[in-house]
Design an enzyme around this catalytic site. Sequence first.
Site, mmCIF file in Angstrom:
data_model
loop_
_atom_site.group_PDB
_atom_site.id
_atom_site.type_symbol
_atom_site.label_atom_id
_atom_site.label_comp_id
_atom_site.label_asym_id
_atom_site.label_seq_id
_atom_site.Cartn_x
_atom_site.Cartn_y
_atom_site.Cartn_z
ATOM 1 N N LYS A 45 5.798 -0.986 14.908
ATOM 2 C CA LYS A 45 4.971 -2.085 14.400
ATOM 3 C C LYS A 45 5.801 -2.930 13.459
ATOM 4 O O LYS A 45 6.546 -2.409 12.620
ATOM 5 C CB LYS A 45 3.700 -1.555 13.733
ATOM 6 C CG LYS A 45 3.868 -0.741 12.467
ATOM 7 C CD LYS A 45 2.499 -0.513 11.794
ATOM 8 C CE LYS A 45 2.606 0.229 10.481
ATOM 9 N NZ LYS A 45 1.323 0.332 9.769
ATOM 10 N N GLU A 89 -5.048 -2.998 8.820
ATOM 11 C CA GLU A 89 -4.341 -3.532 9.996
ATOM 12 C C GLU A 89 -5.111 -3.310 11.295
ATOM 13 O O GLU A 89 -5.579 -2.196 11.559
ATOM 14 C CB GLU A 89 -2.967 -2.838 10.142
ATOM 15 C CG GLU A 89 -2.078 -3.051 8.936
ATOM 16 C CD GLU A 89 -0.818 -2.187 8.954
ATOM 17 O OE1 GLU A 89 -0.410 -1.733 10.042
ATOM 18 O OE2 GLU A 89 -0.267 -1.960 7.871
ATOM 19 N N HIS A 124 -3.371 -6.359 1.899
ATOM 20 C CA HIS A 124 -2.463 -7.370 2.457
ATOM 21 C C HIS A 124 -3.120 -8.736 2.611
ATOM 22 O O HIS A 124 -2.516 -9.670 3.130
ATOM 23 C CB HIS A 124 -1.933 -6.927 3.831
ATOM 24 C CG HIS A 124 -1.059 -5.717 3.777
ATOM 25 N ND1 HIS A 124 -0.663 -5.028 4.904
ATOM 26 C CD2 HIS A 124 -0.492 -5.061 2.728
ATOM 27 C CE1 HIS A 124 0.104 -4.005 4.557
ATOM 28 N NE2 HIS A 124 0.213 -4.003 3.242
ATOM 29 N N ASP A 128 0.998 8.202 7.562
ATOM 30 C CA ASP A 128 1.882 7.278 6.833
ATOM 31 C C ASP A 128 1.988 7.767 5.387
ATOM 32 O O ASP A 128 2.873 8.559 5.060
ATOM 33 C CB ASP A 128 1.319 5.857 6.932
ATOM 34 C CG ASP A 128 2.068 4.846 6.069
ATOM 35 O OD1 ASP A 128 3.107 5.195 5.489
ATOM 36 O OD2 ASP A 128 1.619 3.683 5.954
ATOM 37 N N ASP A 151 -4.842 0.653 11.304
ATOM 38 C CA ASP A 151 -4.397 1.337 10.088
ATOM 39 C C ASP A 151 -5.335 0.957 8.940
ATOM 40 O O ASP A 151 -5.170 -0.098 8.328
ATOM 41 C CB ASP A 151 -2.952 0.934 9.734
ATOM 42 C CG ASP A 151 -2.472 1.611 8.444
ATOM 43 O OD1 ASP A 151 -3.194 2.490 7.921
ATOM 44 O OD2 ASP A 151 -1.375 1.258 7.958
ATOM 45 N N HIS A 193 7.804 -1.372 9.895
ATOM 46 C CA HIS A 193 8.282 -2.284 8.839
ATOM 47 C C HIS A 193 7.499 -1.994 7.559
ATOM 48 O O HIS A 193 6.689 -1.063 7.508
ATOM 49 C CB HIS A 193 8.036 -3.725 9.286
ATOM 50 C CG HIS A 193 6.564 -4.040 9.432
ATOM 51 N ND1 HIS A 193 6.027 -5.305 9.364
ATOM 52 C CD2 HIS A 193 5.479 -3.213 9.603
ATOM 53 C CE1 HIS A 193 4.720 -5.245 9.504
ATOM 54 N NE2 HIS A 193 4.363 -3.992 9.652
ATOM 55 N N GLU A 218 -4.034 5.248 12.124
ATOM 56 C CA GLU A 218 -3.068 5.635 11.083
ATOM 57 C C GLU A 218 -3.785 5.750 9.731
ATOM 58 O O GLU A 218 -4.612 4.896 9.389
ATOM 59 C CB GLU A 218 -1.999 4.541 11.032
ATOM 60 C CG GLU A 218 -0.946 4.708 9.959
ATOM 61 C CD GLU A 218 0.023 3.513 9.952
ATOM 62 O OE1 GLU A 218 0.317 2.949 11.027
ATOM 63 O OE2 GLU A 218 0.464 3.127 8.857
ATOM 64 N N GLU A 222 1.417 -9.758 6.570
ATOM 65 C CA GLU A 222 2.159 -9.402 7.789
ATOM 66 C C GLU A 222 1.953 -10.418 8.908
ATOM 67 O O GLU A 222 2.206 -10.135 10.078
ATOM 68 C CB GLU A 222 1.765 -7.991 8.239
ATOM 69 C CG GLU A 222 2.159 -6.947 7.199
ATOM 70 C CD GLU A 222 1.975 -5.515 7.674
ATOM 71 O OE1 GLU A 222 1.475 -5.306 8.801
ATOM 72 O OE2 GLU A 222 2.338 -4.605 6.915
ATOM 73 N N LYS A 268 9.107 5.116 8.111
ATOM 74 C CA LYS A 268 9.451 3.965 7.255
ATOM 75 C C LYS A 268 10.700 4.351 6.480
ATOM 76 O O LYS A 268 10.662 5.269 5.653
ATOM 77 C CB LYS A 268 8.326 3.697 6.261
ATOM 78 C CG LYS A 268 7.096 2.975 6.818
ATOM 79 C CD LYS A 268 6.019 2.918 5.746
ATOM 80 C CE LYS A 268 4.901 1.946 6.087
ATOM 81 N NZ LYS A 268 3.736 2.121 5.165
ATOM 82 N N SER A 314 0.866 -1.183 0.000
ATOM 83 C CA SER A 314 0.000 0.000 0.000
ATOM 84 C C SER A 314 0.904 1.235 0.000
ATOM 85 O O SER A 314 0.971 1.989 0.954
ATOM 86 C CB SER A 314 -0.927 -0.012 1.227
ATOM 87 O OG SER A 314 -0.195 -0.042 2.427
HETATM 88 C C1 PEP Z 1 1.433 0.376 6.152
HETATM 89 O O1 PEP Z 1 0.593 0.826 5.379
HETATM 90 O O2 PEP Z 1 1.629 0.936 7.219
HETATM 91 C C2 PEP Z 1 2.233 -0.800 5.788
HETATM 92 C C3 PEP Z 1 3.147 -1.299 6.602
HETATM 93 O O3 PEP Z 1 1.942 -1.379 4.596
HETATM 94 P P1 PEP Z 1 2.830 -1.283 3.267
HETATM 95 O O4 PEP Z 1 4.206 -1.684 3.626
HETATM 96 O O5 PEP Z 1 2.165 -2.252 2.304
HETATM 97 O O6 PEP Z 1 2.730 0.128 2.805
HETATM 98 MG MG MG Z 2 0.115 2.505 6.980
#
Ligand code: PEP
Ligand code: MG
Length: 445
Positions: free
Chosen positions: A397, A172, A163, A321, A250, A374, A296, A215, A346, A42
């Site tokens: 996370k 999530e 996911h 994010d 999330d 992650h 999130e 995940e 990230k 995503s």
């Molecule tokens: C997220 O959206 O926070 C996530 C971990 O997913 P992705 O790595 O697919 O963006």
């Molecule tokens: Mg996210």
Amino acid sequence: MRATIFSIKAAQRLDSRGKPTVQVEITTSDGTFPAIVPSGASKGDYEAIELRDKDSKAFGGNGVLEAVRNVEEVIGPAIMSKAFDLAEGMKPIDDFMVKLDGTSDKSKLGANSILAVSMACARACAAAQSVPLYEFIAREIGSKGPGYTMPVPFFNVLNGGVHSGNGMAFQEFMIAPIAAQSVTEGIQWAAEVYQELKSLIVEKFGKSAIGIGDEGGFCPPISHPSEALDLLVESFRRSGHDSHFQVGIDPASSEFFKDDKYDLGFKTQETDMRTKSGMAELYNDLIERYPIVLLEDPFAQDDWDAWVSFNETCKIELVGDDLLATNIIRIDKAAEKKACNALLLKINQIGTISEALTAAKRAYELGWSVFVSHRSGESTDSFIADLTVGIGSGHLKSGAPCRGERVVKYNRLMDIEDILKAQNIECRYPGEQFRWAGKARDSRN
Ligand code: PEP
Ligand code: MG
């Protein structure tokens, strides 16, 4: 003696989705230091660009051989020619790579090439300073201690969105062991809840429903968020952990934002369109009924008005994010608009460790919290465990307490906790105060 790099090697390897990713190994007088980069599903529109080969005959066009070549033929030789002294830290090397690429989104050399080198360099620099990676990162961000704050781990135990294959739009549902006394105890409790959740899913939906998503969380045939939250609350109760956990969500809503509305039915045959205010009502209702402390990406990456309006009355942690993409320009824009109160960190969204640390620092300066993350396509590299301890973010996370690429981070956190305790170094578990861990760090500076 100057610690310099002898060689920089790269190779194409696989991530947790079986897709190619970049691995780098840097050799110095202190040894060989590896790194392997993750990849999202995503992905936000404002992330740094990971290079993928356009060759449809190999890995369906997902190969990373060009990125590998960029490390071996461009980045590696250029860094070697500068003979950086690793004992002086990694910022000069990261700055050099950013300049060498020359684009604002790393699209020339690839964020996957640059980040792999940056991560391996961090390890090499830590060795040059004779300290563990988490201590090196603490030095780089300017933390003066004393001791370390461990993170409250947020375990994504129910996977939806892009996911998983069920009908759940929200990506999530995370459980956070806030009443534990240590990260080790928190991980144990989460593993116990996870097994109880599995039994509950078998009872309700049968054995065929215990498959897991990207995940490591379960993805039973549910579609409304309250069905997921009911499953969590029931598993807390049945495992004897009632009131030990709080919850984070999330929705990753950029994935189902269409024509200025949100389609909660985007994974099913039927559309279920909600307005922005309808989404805000849904979130507020869930926050009132369940122990939710973190939300999130409740709105899409460019739906600024919805973020700003929700943040006006939001009492919980509101994390950007896709909204922020670990990018200081987006962080400053969000701060000016008062759109959120926390940064999702990230490392591959921005592409160097130094820029990620700058983003975290800015978030702390703004009085925000920082949530280390992650990606859904991960590797067995445990880098972010050291990162979260080094910057004292107080929470991270890394998916479910299941699957090697997820548990390698949790296992590393337990290793770090053991090391710190054995050395009598202060090691705090912030529990319910996870949001303010960064603030506590700053006030000691
Ligand atoms: C997220 O959206 O926070 C996530 C971990 O997913 P992705 O790595 O697919 O963006
Ligand atoms: Mg996210």
